[in-house]
Design a protein around this motif. Structure first.
Motif, PDB file in Angstrom:
ATOM      1  N   GLY A 164       0.835  -1.202   0.000  1.00 22.14           N
ATOM      2  CA  GLY A 164       0.000   0.000   0.000  1.00 22.14           C
ATOM      3  C   GLY A 164       0.871   1.254   0.000  1.00 22.14           C
ATOM      4  O   GLY A 164       1.899   1.312  -0.677  1.00 22.14           O
ATOM      5  N   ASP A 165       0.486   2.220   0.844  1.00 20.93           N
ATOM      6  CA  ASP A 165       1.213   3.486   0.872  1.00 20.93           C
ATOM      7  C   ASP A 165       2.573   3.371   1.551  1.00 20.93           C
ATOM      8  O   ASP A 165       3.377   4.286   1.496  1.00 20.93           O
ATOM      9  N   GLY A 166       2.789   2.252   2.220  1.00 20.57           N
ATOM     10  CA  GLY A 166       4.097   1.969   2.794  1.00 20.57           C
ATOM     11  C   GLY A 166       4.475   2.884   3.953  1.00 20.57           C
ATOM     12  O   GLY A 166       3.594   3.445   4.596  1.00 20.57           O
ATOM     13  N   PRO A 167       5.753   3.031   4.206  1.00 21.00           N
ATOM     14  CA  PRO A 167       6.813   2.501   3.365  1.00 21.00           C
ATOM     15  C   PRO A 167       7.013   0.978   3.510  1.00 21.00           C
ATOM     16  O   PRO A 167       7.607   0.366   2.648  1.00 21.00           O
ATOM     17  N   TYR A 168       6.496   0.414   4.600  1.00 14.25           N
ATOM     18  CA  TYR A 168       6.707  -1.014   4.831  1.00 14.25           C
ATOM     19  C   TYR A 168       5.486  -1.809   4.378  1.00 14.25           C
ATOM     20  O   TYR A 168       4.434  -1.226   4.059  1.00 14.25           O
ATOM     21  N   LEU A 169       5.590  -3.130   4.399  1.00 20.23           N
ATOM     22  CA  LEU A 169       4.455  -3.950   3.967  1.00 20.23           C
ATOM     23  C   LEU A 169       3.228  -3.680   4.838  1.00 20.23           C
ATOM     24  O   LEU A 169       2.101  -3.650   4.344  1.00 20.23           O
ATOM     25  N   LEU A 170       3.467  -3.445   6.129  1.00 17.69           N
ATOM     26  CA  LEU A 170       2.338  -3.149   7.021  1.00 17.69           C
ATOM     27  C   LEU A 170       2.091  -1.651   7.147  1.00 17.69           C
ATOM     28  O   LEU A 170       1.434  -1.217   8.085  1.00 17.69           O
ATOM     29  N   GLY A 171       2.609  -0.869   6.248  1.00 14.27           N
ATOM     30  CA  GLY A 171       2.433   0.590   6.353  1.00 14.27           C
ATOM     31  C   GLY A 171       3.577   1.186   7.147  1.00 14.27           C
ATOM     32  O   GLY A 171       4.745   1.019   6.796  1.00 14.27           O
ATOM     33  N   GLU A 172       3.222   1.840   8.263  1.00 17.24           N
ATOM     34  CA  GLU A 172       4.267   2.476   9.082  1.00 17.24           C
ATOM     35  C   GLU A 172       5.022   1.468   9.938  1.00 17.24           C
ATOM     36  O   GLU A 172       6.082   1.775  10.480  1.00 17.24           O
ATOM     37  N   GLN A 173       4.444   0.289  10.114  1.00 21.45           N
ATOM     38  CA  GLN A 173       5.032  -0.678  11.056  1.00 21.45           C
ATOM     39  C   GLN A 173       6.045  -1.596  10.366  1.00 21.45           C
ATOM     40  O   GLN A 173       5.681  -2.378   9.472  1.00 21.45           O
ATOM     41  N   PRO A 206       7.505   0.364  -8.143  1.00 15.46           N
ATOM     42  CA  PRO A 206       7.879   1.527  -7.319  1.00 15.46           C
ATOM     43  C   PRO A 206       7.575   1.374  -5.827  1.00 15.46           C
ATOM     44  O   PRO A 206       8.284   1.950  -5.006  1.00 15.46           O
ATOM     45  N   ARG A 207       6.557   0.613  -5.479  1.00 16.95           N
ATOM     46  CA  ARG A 207       6.276   0.451  -4.040  1.00 16.95           C
ATOM     47  C   ARG A 207       7.343  -0.436  -3.400  1.00 16.95           C
ATOM     48  O   ARG A 207       7.790  -0.177  -2.272  1.00 16.95           O
ATOM     49  N   LEU A 208       7.738  -1.457  -4.122  1.00 18.55           N
ATOM     50  CA  LEU A 208       8.823  -2.311  -3.618  1.00 18.55           C
ATOM     51  C   LEU A 208      10.113  -1.493  -3.515  1.00 18.55           C
ATOM     52  O   LEU A 208      10.887  -1.649  -2.560  1.00 18.55           O
ATOM     53  N   LYS A 209      10.303  -0.602  -4.471  1.00 16.95           N
ATOM     54  CA  LYS A 209      11.501   0.262  -4.451  1.00 16.95           C
ATOM     55  C   LYS A 209      11.505   1.116  -3.183  1.00 16.95           C
ATOM     56  O   LYS A 209      12.519   1.199  -2.478  1.00 16.95           O
ATOM     57  N   ARG A 210      10.357   1.720  -2.886  1.00 15.45           N
ATOM     58  CA  ARG A 210      10.288   2.564  -1.679  1.00 15.45           C
ATOM     59  C   ARG A 210      10.558   1.724  -0.431  1.00 15.45           C
ATOM     60  O   ARG A 210      11.261   2.133   0.487  1.00 15.45           O
ATOM     61  N   LEU A 211       9.970   0.525  -0.399  1.00 11.73           N
ATOM     62  CA  LEU A 211      10.196  -0.360   0.760  1.00 11.73           C
ATOM     63  C   LEU A 211      11.700  -0.653   0.898  1.00 11.73           C
ATOM     64  O   LEU A 211      12.272  -0.506   1.985  1.00 11.73           O
ATOM     65  N   CYS A 212      12.325  -1.028  -0.213  1.00 15.46           N
ATOM     66  CA  CYS A 212      13.748  -1.398  -0.147  1.00 15.46           C
ATOM     67  C   CYS A 212      14.596  -0.201   0.284  1.00 15.46           C
ATOM     68  O   CYS A 212      15.489  -0.339   1.133  1.00 15.46           O
ATOM     69  N   GLU A 213      14.296   0.957  -0.286  1.00 14.72           N
ATOM     70  CA  GLU A 213      15.107   2.135   0.062  1.00 14.72           C
ATOM     71  C   GLU A 213      14.936   2.492   1.541  1.00 14.72           C
ATOM     72  O   GLU A 213      15.885   2.888   2.209  1.00 14.72           O
ATOM     73  N   THR A 214      13.717   2.349   2.035  1.00 13.62           N
ATOM     74  CA  THR A 214      13.471   2.697   3.443  1.00 13.62           C
ATOM     75  C   THR A 214      14.176   1.699   4.366  1.00 13.62           C
ATOM     76  O   THR A 214      14.781   2.092   5.367  1.00 13.62           O
ATOM     77  N   VAL A 215      14.098   0.428   4.009  1.00 13.68           N
ATOM     78  CA  VAL A 215      14.751  -0.581   4.858  1.00 13.68           C
ATOM     79  C   VAL A 215      16.272  -0.387   4.815  1.00 13.68           C
ATOM     80  O   VAL A 215      16.943  -0.482   5.851  1.00 13.68           O
TER      81      VAL A 215
END
Ligand SMILES: N[C@@H](CCC(=O)N[C@@H](CS)C(=O)NCC(=O)O)C(=O)O
Length: 207
Positions: free
Chosen positions: A146-155, A181-190
């Motif tokens: 979803g809106d991320g950044p993580y799979l569970l959102g903010e968590q 792009p959502r996976l990209k945001r997740l990866c960059e945040t992690v």
């Protein structure tokens, strides 16, 4: 102390990130590829695969996803998993099992293709199919995010470093992430998390 049986760019990465997140006391035991039999590693994991972990009480565990969940369970103060029985925790289980069954598995077919056929002439065909299956499996992850950044959102939870690890095993990670792009945001945040920054260069040395 935990002993993490480790090799570069393997499934040891996600458990290692989680040990770092938890501030757990651990040591890496480096397992050299092709030396499993000679070094006695088969006594640790009879399948010869990385990762394995020796828990502080001496118990051996294998299977990266199980290890990840156990680290999270053993360090509840690190909040690497949502509450037991919650819908959010169910989603982490769902996508972690999905990742092992559908993504990790395609990496094995892609990089160890000859093991998946009795006909050496077919190894390229195994590889081609693995590439397609991997891309499709990542597309389903993208649709789930979803809106991320993580799979569970903010968590943040155990599934996030696991997905980062798998995304970087893709043959063309930057192309994969450009398409998703959502996976990209997740990866960059992690990747920005201090726990990840501390160990990233062990798996992906610069230069
Ligand atoms: N299902 C296992 C798979 C582990 C696995 O296949 N590890 C790879 C490295 S990423 C390996 O050790 N490959 C060498 C081999 O299978 O001999 C897990 O999730 O831990």
């Amino acid at each position: 102390m935990y002993q993490l049986y480790w090799a570069q760019e393997t499934g040891a990465m996600a458990p290692q990130i989680l040990l770092e997140e938890a501030g757990a006391d651990y040591q890496r035991v480096i397992v050299e590829a092709g030396m499993e039999e000679k070094t006695g590693y088969l006594a640790i994991n009879p399948r010869g695969q990385i990762p394995a972990i020796m828990l502080p009480d001496g118990t051996i565990m294998t299977e990266s996803a199980a290890i990840a969940l156990h680290i999270a369970d053993s360090h509840p103060e690190s909040k690497l998993l949502p509450a037991t029985g919650s819908t959010e925790r169910a989603q982490v289980y769902r996508w972690l099992f999905y990742a092992v069954a559908n993504l990790y598995e395609t990496d094995l077919r892609l990089y160890d293709s000859e093991r998946f056929t009795t006909n050496p002439d077919c190894a390229d065909s195994v590889k081609r199919q693995a590439r397609k299956d991997m891309d499709r499996a990542f597309e389903l992850i993208e649709q789930q995010l979803g809106d991320g950044p993580y799979l569970l959102g903010e968590q943040y939870s155990v599934i996030d470093p696991y997905l980062l690890m798998l995304a970087y095993w893709h043959e063309q990670p930057s192309e994969l992430l450009a398409r998703n792009p959502r996976l990209k945001r997740l990866c960059e945040t992690v990747q920005q998390r201090p726990a990840v920054q501390r160990i990233w260069s062990q798996h992906y040395p610069v230069g």
